[in-house]
Design a protein around this motif. Structure first.
Motif, short mmCIF file in Angstrom:
data_model
loop_
_atom_site.label_atom_id
_atom_site.label_comp_id
_atom_site.label_asym_id
_atom_site.label_seq_id
_atom_site.Cartn_x
_atom_site.Cartn_y
_atom_site.Cartn_z
N LEU A 177 -2.85 9.16 7.89
CA LEU A 177 -2.50 8.21 6.84
C LEU A 177 -2.42 6.85 7.51
O LEU A 177 -1.83 6.73 8.58
N VAL A 178 -3.02 5.85 6.92
CA VAL A 178 -3.06 4.54 7.55
C VAL A 178 -2.50 3.48 6.62
O VAL A 178 -2.79 3.47 5.44
N GLN B 193 0.83 -1.21 0.00
CA GLN B 193 0.00 0.00 0.00
C GLN B 193 0.85 1.25 0.00
O GLN B 193 2.03 1.20 0.31
N VAL B 194 0.23 2.36 -0.31
CA VAL B 194 0.94 3.63 -0.25
C VAL B 194 0.44 4.47 0.92
O VAL B 194 0.87 5.60 1.11
N GLY B 195 -0.47 3.91 1.71
CA GLY B 195 -1.02 4.69 2.82
C GLY B 195 -2.35 5.28 2.41
O GLY B 195 -2.46 5.97 1.41
N THR B 196 -3.36 4.96 3.20
CA THR B 196 -4.69 5.46 2.88
C THR B 196 -4.99 6.64 3.78
O THR B 196 -4.68 6.60 4.97
N ARG B 197 -5.58 7.64 3.20
CA ARG B 197 -5.89 8.81 3.99
C ARG B 197 -7.27 8.64 4.62
O ARG B 197 -8.23 8.32 3.92
N PHE C 270 -0.80 0.89 11.10
CA PHE C 270 0.26 1.86 11.29
C PHE C 270 -0.30 3.22 10.87
O PHE C 270 -0.74 3.39 9.74
N TYR C 271 -0.32 4.14 11.81
CA TYR C 271 -0.92 5.44 11.53
C TYR C 271 0.14 6.53 11.44
O TYR C 271 1.17 6.44 12.11
N ARG C 272 -0.12 7.49 10.64
CA ARG C 272 0.71 8.69 10.70
C ARG C 272 -0.23 9.89 10.75
O ARG C 272 -1.11 10.04 9.91
N ASN C 273 -0.01 10.70 11.78
CA ASN C 273 -0.86 11.89 11.94
C ASN C 273 -0.32 12.98 11.05
O ASN C 273 0.75 13.52 11.29
N VAL C 274 -1.03 13.27 9.98
CA VAL C 274 -0.54 14.28 9.05
C VAL C 274 -1.36 15.57 9.16
O VAL C 274 -1.35 16.38 8.25
N SER C 275 -2.07 15.71 10.30
CA SER C 275 -2.90 16.91 10.47
C SER C 275 -2.09 18.18 10.29
O SER C 275 -2.52 19.11 9.62
N LYS C 276 -0.90 18.18 10.90
CA LYS C 276 -0.08 19.39 10.84
C LYS C 276 0.34 19.69 9.41
O LYS C 276 0.26 20.83 8.98
N GLU C 277 0.79 18.62 8.72
CA GLU C 277 1.21 18.82 7.34
C GLU C 277 0.05 19.34 6.51
O GLU C 277 0.20 20.26 5.71
#
Lengths: 654, 118
Positions: free
Chosen positions: A395-396, A379-383, A412-419
């Motif tokens: 992004l998950v 995967q490339v990461g789902t928003r 695996f999560y990435r919080n991209v709120s700031k970005e």
């Protein structure tokens, strides 16, 4: 009833003789010994229930000696009416021999009752021990204790000192631990030295000390022997006393704690140095206490191995700074790390069993774009963008784990709120820049026809004043002129907002304030204005026009806020590297929630049509272009204060 | 005193208004609504103009070009540039090329314009 009482009388005291008389009269069997030693060693009246001690025989040493007997007898202290205070305090029970025969018998009978009750209690306790009640069994507690200590300390000496707690069950002078490898060769001998009870010493292995000594020992069974046994002569050194009584128990484990990994079995030995052999009861107690030790230690070893692995896994899991979860196929969280707990603002211990979508998005169903279905694909990461109160941008990635029939998903999560926020701010500012250009172009285009309208209306009006024209036409013309004038002002504002930076020069701030006040005079007729300034003429490098525009906007805003009446205070002062111009009004103030938006373009508190909502954004953009900075503070009901910080550039050599 | 004034603006309403206000003040006003016309007028006239009102942005020939032309042909003429683009740089540039003043459009008050022509 009293005839079933078995009594030993100890001592030469007259009180003891008195009791003897009474016993003789009542035909109660007894044995009279000269002293405690004799009473303990004689085979007469063995297993007596009751010892009656004369006051001279009464001492702690003797009591200890008596208590080591099996079964432990009750002790009565025979005294006259006047007994010493000390004895009164120390005596377990007192027999008053100065009394009449009946009274003494009554006391003996009472003692017998007590004795029976105690015996019943002991039997009951023993029964409980045998029934392996996990909560009340002291033996189990002891093993648990040993286990705990082993886990914590991981060292033999700690096992030894843990075993010292055995003293609560069986009395012994010393103990030792002998570890052996799988062939039965002795590896180490640890001994608890008597002098300082907690001092553990390693004893050199005696030359003739070999596996033969333990050859016949059975796991978990206690063997009794004495070190004086010729076959076990080497024990002499171990016990440092040729005539010790020993009790040894063998247990083997798959893996003993750290010290010697090759150790496969161990013998635990208890010594009694004085010539008091261990009895059956001790043997049984040790067996029930330490019998499960084999199991327990093995369990400890396994648990520790698991615990270590689990700890490593846990710390790795928690150490990852990005949120992680393991969910099952029902989206229920099996494991979550600390970062995830932080993300959802919950206690990490309370996450297990909750649904991931509930925690993340406060939903009742899985998120629409949940990548769980893609678990087994790259995967490339789902928003996913949980909406509502917990708005954030994630992004998950989802990775599948198949274990037998079950499948789990590693999320695996990435919080991209700031970005995302940053990106949207960028987009916003780009939009604003584009809008600015557009507005500039449109304003210029409109300016031309507007110039015509304004000019013509002014012209016609001035001409009409000289001739006789219908006054209503004049009024209409005046309306046109006013409308055109207002349009011109709006376009001026817009152009000011979008215009480029203007040239900066050294200027007198006081003059700038005065001239801006002059421009705003028409709006401030009924406002009292005070200007405070430093004595030295404050000069700063600014764009005078911009500063005047800024001040003008602030003044007119203040005037409008105060509804044309009130007090305006302007102070010019030094503030570190800056000059500060404070503009304070006595208006109604700005609510905190609006305060952050006042500099936004098209934000206005005025009624529609009377303001463009650009005044303060122009202020801000001009201030920024000047390299200055503006702050605002306001209290509802008290007024608003704007503070402009202008960089004070000190010339070299000044 | 009667002056010869040239007004150049492609926005007819403005040139008309200027013509009106200036001629009412008693001046002789020439109007060109196109840069080309204005150039022709300047080339063909025998007597130099006293004043010029030039719009900056016009199709084909810009006000700046005409400013250069005027300055070349009749250096004594006072030139007022008119622009809706009150940029500082443009202003500086025009003043450097010999313009007397740069007027921002829309005018604050057109009836004050004749006061400039003295």
């Amino acid at each position: 009833m009293l005839s079933s009482l078995r009594v030993k009388l100890v001592g030469e005291d007259p009180e003891v003789a008195r009791v003897e008389q009474v016993l003789q009269k009542s035909n109660i069997p007894y044995f009279r010994a000269r002293d405690t030693e004799e009473a303990c060693e004689t085979h007469e009246m063995e297993g007596a229930d009751l010892f009656v001690l004369g006051a001279k025989e009464y001492s702690q040493t003797h009591l200890n000696q008596l208590q080591r007997l099996n079964p432990t007898p009750d002790v009565l202290l025979a005294v006259g009416k006047k007994m010493p205070n000390l004895a009164k305090v120390m005596a377990p029970e007192v027999l008053y021999s100065g009394w009449t025969e009946e009274e003494i018998l009554f006391q003996l009978e009472h003692a017998l009752g007590l004795h029976r009750r105690r015996k019943r209690l002991t039997a009951l306790r023993d029964h409980r021990n045998r029934s392996w009640n996990l909560e009340t069994n002291p033996a189990i507690n002891l093993v648990t204790n040993v286990m705990r200590r082993c886990t914590a300390a991981e060292q033999y000496p700690d096992i030894l000192s843990a075993m010292l707690t055995l003293r609560t069950v069986v009395d012994f002078h010393d103990c030792a631990l002998v570890t052996m490898d799988e062939d039965g060769e002795v590896l180490d001998i640890w001994r608890n030295s008597k002098e300082s009870r907690d001092h553990i010493e390693k004893v050199g292995i005696p030359g003739d000390f070999n596996r033969e000594a333990f050859k016949d020992f059975e796991d978990g069974k206690v063997n009794l022997f004495s070190s004086g046994d010729p076959a076990l002569s080497s024990w002499e050194k171990l016990t440092s006393n040729p005539w010790s009584f020993c009790m040894a128990m063998h247990f083997s484990v798959t893996r003993l704690p750290r010290r010697s990994r090759s150790a496969k079995s161990a013998v635990f030995i208890l010594f009694r140095r004085e010539l008091l052999p261990f009895v059956e009861r001790d043997q049984w107690l040790v067996e029930v206490t330490f019998g499960p030790l084999t199991l327990a230690l093995e369990k400890v070893a396994v648990l520790r191995a698991i615990g270590q692995a689990s700890k490593e896994w846990r710390s790795t899991f928690d150490g990852i700074s990005e949120p992680l979860t393991v969910i099952d196929r029902n989206y229920t969280i099996v494991k979550a790390n600390k970062a995830f707990a932080q993300l959802v603002e919950q206690d990490v211990k309370k996450l297990k069993g909750k649904r991931c979508y509930t925690l993340l998005a406060n939903r009742r169903q899985p998120c629409l774009s949940c990548p769980v279905g893609l678990s087994f694909q790259p995967q490339v990461g789902t928003r996913i963008q949980p909406q509502g109160k917990m708005k954030r941008d994630l992004l998950v990635w989802s990775y599948g784990i198949r274990t037998g029939l079950d499948s789990y998903h590693f999320q695996f999560y990435r919080n991209v709120s700031k970005e995302t926020a940053l990106a949207s701010t960028l987009i916003q500012s780009e939009k604003m820049a584009a809008l600015g250009k557009l507005v500039g172009a449109v304003a210029h285009e409109i300016n031309n026809p507007l110039a015509g309208i304004l000019a013509t209306s002014q012209l016609v009006l001035s001409e009409a004043k000289d001739s006789t024209v219908d006054p209503s036409v004049l009024e209409d013309l005046e309306e046109i002129r006013l409308a055109a004038w207002r349009s011109k002002k709006i376009i001026d504002d817009l152009l000011g907002f979008t215009s480029e930076a203007k040239e900066q020069e050294e200027a007198n701030l006081l003059d700038a304030v005065r001239s801006a006040l002059g421009f705003a005079k028409s709006a401030m007729r009924e406002i009292s204005v005070k200007i405070h300034s430093e004595k030295a003429v404050p000069k700063a490098i600014v764009s005078v026009n911009s500063l005047q525009q800024v001040l003008f906007n602030l003044f007119t805003n203040a005037a409008q806020a105060m509804n044309g009446k009130g007090a305006l205070e302007v102070s010019i002062l030094k503030d570190g590297d800056c000059f500060r111009i404070d503009v304070r009004d006595s208006g109604p103030g700005i609510k905190p929630e609006r305060l952050t938006h006042i500099f936004d373009p098209f934000h206005t508190s005025k009624q529609e049509g009377s303001g463009t909502g650009l005044g303060l954004s122009i202020v801000r953009s001009l201030i920024h272009k000047m390299g200055a900075r503006i702050e605002v503070s306001s209290q509802v009901g008290q007024g608003t204060e704007f503070r402009i910080f202008l960089p004070r550039q000190v010339k070299v050599g000044e | 005193m009667k002056k010869r004034i040239l007004v150049v603006d492609d926005e007819k309403i403005i040139s008309a208004a200027l013509h009106r206000v200036l001629s009412r003040a008693g001046h002789e006003v020439f109007v060109a609504n196109h840069g080309v016309d204005a150039a022709q007028l300047i080339e063909s006239t025998l007597k130099p103009f006293d004043f010029c009102f030039l719009d900056l942005l016009m199709p084909e020939i810009s006000g700046a070009t005409i400013l250069d032309l005027v300055k070349k042909k009749m250096p004594a003429t006072t030139v007022f540039m008119m622009t809706a683009y009150g940029d500082v740089a443009v202003r500086e540039d025009l003043l450097g090329r010999g313009a007397h003043r740069v007027l921002a459009k829309p005018f604050d008050d057109i009836t004050k314009i004749p006061e400039l022509v003295v």
